[in-house]
Scaffold this active site. Structure first.
Site, mmCIF file in Angstrom:
data_model
loop_
_atom_site.group_PDB
_atom_site.id
_atom_site.type_symbol
_atom_site.label_atom_id
_atom_site.label_comp_id
_atom_site.label_asym_id
_atom_site.label_seq_id
_atom_site.Cartn_x
_atom_site.Cartn_y
_atom_site.Cartn_z
ATOM 1 N N ARG A 33 -53.995 67.500 -38.284
ATOM 2 C CA ARG A 33 -55.069 66.556 -37.993
ATOM 3 C C ARG A 33 -56.013 67.079 -36.918
ATOM 4 O O ARG A 33 -56.979 66.405 -36.563
ATOM 5 C CB ARG A 33 -54.444 65.270 -37.477
ATOM 6 C CG ARG A 33 -54.593 64.081 -38.391
ATOM 7 C CD ARG A 33 -53.795 62.965 -37.760
ATOM 8 N NE ARG A 33 -54.153 61.693 -38.237
ATOM 9 C CZ ARG A 33 -53.368 60.957 -39.034
ATOM 10 N NH1 ARG A 33 -52.240 61.443 -39.486
ATOM 11 N NH2 ARG A 33 -53.738 59.760 -39.360
ATOM 12 N N ARG A 77 -53.529 46.204 -45.918
ATOM 13 C CA ARG A 77 -52.234 46.888 -46.129
ATOM 14 C C ARG A 77 -51.063 46.023 -45.644
ATOM 15 O O ARG A 77 -51.097 45.453 -44.557
ATOM 16 C CB ARG A 77 -52.243 48.209 -45.351
ATOM 17 C CG ARG A 77 -50.937 48.965 -45.414
ATOM 18 C CD ARG A 77 -51.089 50.435 -45.183
ATOM 19 N NE ARG A 77 -51.875 50.777 -44.004
ATOM 20 C CZ ARG A 77 -52.378 52.002 -43.807
ATOM 21 N NH1 ARG A 77 -52.184 52.955 -44.684
ATOM 22 N NH2 ARG A 77 -53.085 52.264 -42.726
ATOM 23 N N ARG A 131 -59.685 54.696 -35.273
ATOM 24 C CA ARG A 131 -59.012 55.763 -36.047
ATOM 25 C C ARG A 131 -60.023 56.510 -36.902
ATOM 26 O O ARG A 131 -59.937 57.732 -37.058
ATOM 27 C CB ARG A 131 -57.895 55.166 -36.908
ATOM 28 C CG ARG A 131 -56.636 54.881 -36.091
ATOM 29 C CD ARG A 131 -55.753 53.819 -36.718
ATOM 30 N NE ARG A 131 -55.282 54.143 -38.040
ATOM 31 C CZ ARG A 131 -54.898 53.222 -38.935
ATOM 32 N NH1 ARG A 131 -54.958 51.935 -38.645
ATOM 33 N NH2 ARG A 131 -54.467 53.599 -40.104
HETATM 34 P P1 ADP Z 1 -53.538 56.868 -40.861
HETATM 35 O O1 ADP Z 1 -53.427 55.655 -41.735
HETATM 36 O O2 ADP Z 1 -54.502 56.661 -39.717
HETATM 37 O O3 ADP Z 1 -53.789 58.116 -41.632
HETATM 38 P P2 ADP Z 1 -50.795 57.673 -40.132
HETATM 39 O O4 ADP Z 1 -49.773 56.733 -40.636
HETATM 40 O O5 ADP Z 1 -50.921 58.990 -40.802
HETATM 41 O O6 ADP Z 1 -52.157 56.874 -40.099
HETATM 42 O O7 ADP Z 1 -50.553 57.959 -38.581
HETATM 43 C C1 ADP Z 1 -50.374 56.900 -37.663
HETATM 44 C C2 ADP Z 1 -50.611 57.424 -36.266
HETATM 45 O O8 ADP Z 1 -49.629 58.428 -35.956
HETATM 46 C C3 ADP Z 1 -51.940 58.085 -36.013
HETATM 47 O O9 ADP Z 1 -52.991 57.173 -35.736
HETATM 48 C C4 ADP Z 1 -51.625 58.967 -34.805
HETATM 49 O O10 ADP Z 1 -51.537 58.199 -33.639
HETATM 50 C C5 ADP Z 1 -50.200 59.447 -35.136
HETATM 51 N N1 ADP Z 1 -50.226 60.726 -35.883
HETATM 52 C C6 ADP Z 1 -49.798 60.924 -37.158
HETATM 53 N N2 ADP Z 1 -49.966 62.212 -37.520
HETATM 54 C C7 ADP Z 1 -50.515 62.841 -36.453
HETATM 55 C C8 ADP Z 1 -50.923 64.182 -36.199
HETATM 56 N N3 ADP Z 1 -50.805 65.142 -37.129
HETATM 57 N N4 ADP Z 1 -51.428 64.465 -34.971
HETATM 58 C C9 ADP Z 1 -51.532 63.529 -34.021
HETATM 59 N N5 ADP Z 1 -51.186 62.240 -34.190
HETATM 60 C C10 ADP Z 1 -50.665 61.883 -35.391
#
Ligand code: ADP
Length: 296
Positions: free
Chosen positions: A158, A192, A244
């Site tokens: 990310r 969701r 986000r």
């Molecule tokens: P989204 O629906 O925003 O894609 P995720 O379920 O993938 O959400 O992730 C939830 C949260 O977990 C993110 O908003 C972040 O805080 C953290 N997170 C997940 N993956 C990463 C990553 N690769 N790097 C940094 N933070 C992460």
């Protein structure tokens, strides 16, 4: 298609068999500029030592399951990375690893680290690179012990730092960049719902965007057994979803460019809900022959 030949590239294990230690070492010596550090709660040396221990070869390795796919899903919050990554995981027989799920598992434990993480996640911020890589490394090591040899990553990388480190240790075959109109993204996050018992994802939003460029996505409603157990993610509020999305545009869009330059990015605009999008995605991936075994 430029990316098509990468889909079935065989895995080359040379010098990449100790991913965790490499990732940890790389991060120890790289200066991460993303987000606040949770140090001293995360001790990289300690994590590396633990990982060294867990990465020693299993005494009774199970045979490899599935094929050696190393795929990544990119896309804004709410786009459907989890839905399509999970379907492809079933179809291809490789694990679906979502770093968001790993983070949420961590949040469910008690302690200072968990409350610091909660503070970041519930405000729509990314957690520090070193932390997420440590979590992912542990998950990959556990998978290796079970004989897993490929995976579909969802939500990682990310940041460009994460992408560079991953690129240094694994031949990512393909990066699927899912796209959807921003107004649909917000509505999908707000709609969701998750079953607190079985973890299945549903969506109560009915997205109906009019006009030439419009789209329709019906709600994905839960079966009766899940109906009374639905919960909403703490970070799926309008304010946090907007943050986000802002963080995605700033930190993760450059990752799209990172893979585009390397010819690994497959752009996929979702035409609507699962019934329209799934067959189209299979066609884009040249996986139509496998679809008999795909889940409905
Ligand atoms: P989204 O629906 O925003 O894609 P995720 O379920 O993938 O959400 O992730 C939830 C949260 O977990 C993110 O908003 C972040 O805080 C953290 N997170 C997940 N993956 C990463 C990553 N690769 N790097 C940094 N933070 C992460």
């Amino acid at each position: 298609m430029a990316v098509a030949h990468r889909l079935f590239r065989p895995f080359t294990p040379a010098a990449k068999n100790n991913l965790s230690s490499f990732l940890i070492r790389s991060l120890s010596s790289s200066s991460s500029t993303h987000g606040p550090s949770l140090d001293p709660e995360i001790d990289l040396k300690e994590a590396a030592a633990e990982l060294e221990k867990s990465s020693s070869p299993s005494s009774s390795p199970s045979p490899s399951k599935g094929r050696n796919f190393h795929w990544v899903f990119l896309g804004c919050p709410g786009v459907g990375k989890g839905t399509y990554a999970s379907r492809l995981s079933t179809l291809l027989g490789v694990p679906h690893i979502a770093t968001g799920d790993l983070v949420r598992e961590e949040l469910s434990s008690s302690g200072l680290l968990s409350s610091q993480l909660k503070e970041l996640v519930n405000h729509g911020k990314l957690v520090p690179d070193e932390f997420i890589i440590s979590l992912l490394s542990k998950r990959l090591e556990a998978g290796k012990e079970k004989g897993e040899s490929g995976y579909i990553l969802d939500g990682f990388p990310r940041t460009v730092t994460q992408a560079e480190i991953l690129e240094g240790v694994i031949n990512v075959d393909l990066v699927i960049n899912l796209k959807l109109k921003e107004e649909a993204l917000l509505a999908k996050c707000l709609g969701r719902r998750i079953c607190s018992e079985c973890g299945a994802n549903y969506n109560v939003a009915c997205i109906d965007i009019k006009g030439d460029d419009g789209m329709y996505m019906p709600p994905l409603l839960p079966p009766p057994k899940c109906e009374s157990k639905l919960i909403t993610r703490a970070d799926d509020t309008a304010e946090v979803v907007k943050e986000r999305l802002r963080v995605y545009n700033k930190m993760t869009q450059p990752v799209e460019e990172f893979y585009r330059k390397r010819g690994k990015l497959l752009e996929f605009e979702l035409p609507g809900g699962i019934p329209q999008s799934w067959p189209k995605l299979l066609r884009a991936l040249h996986l139509e022959d496998d679809k008999q075994s795909a889940i409905a």
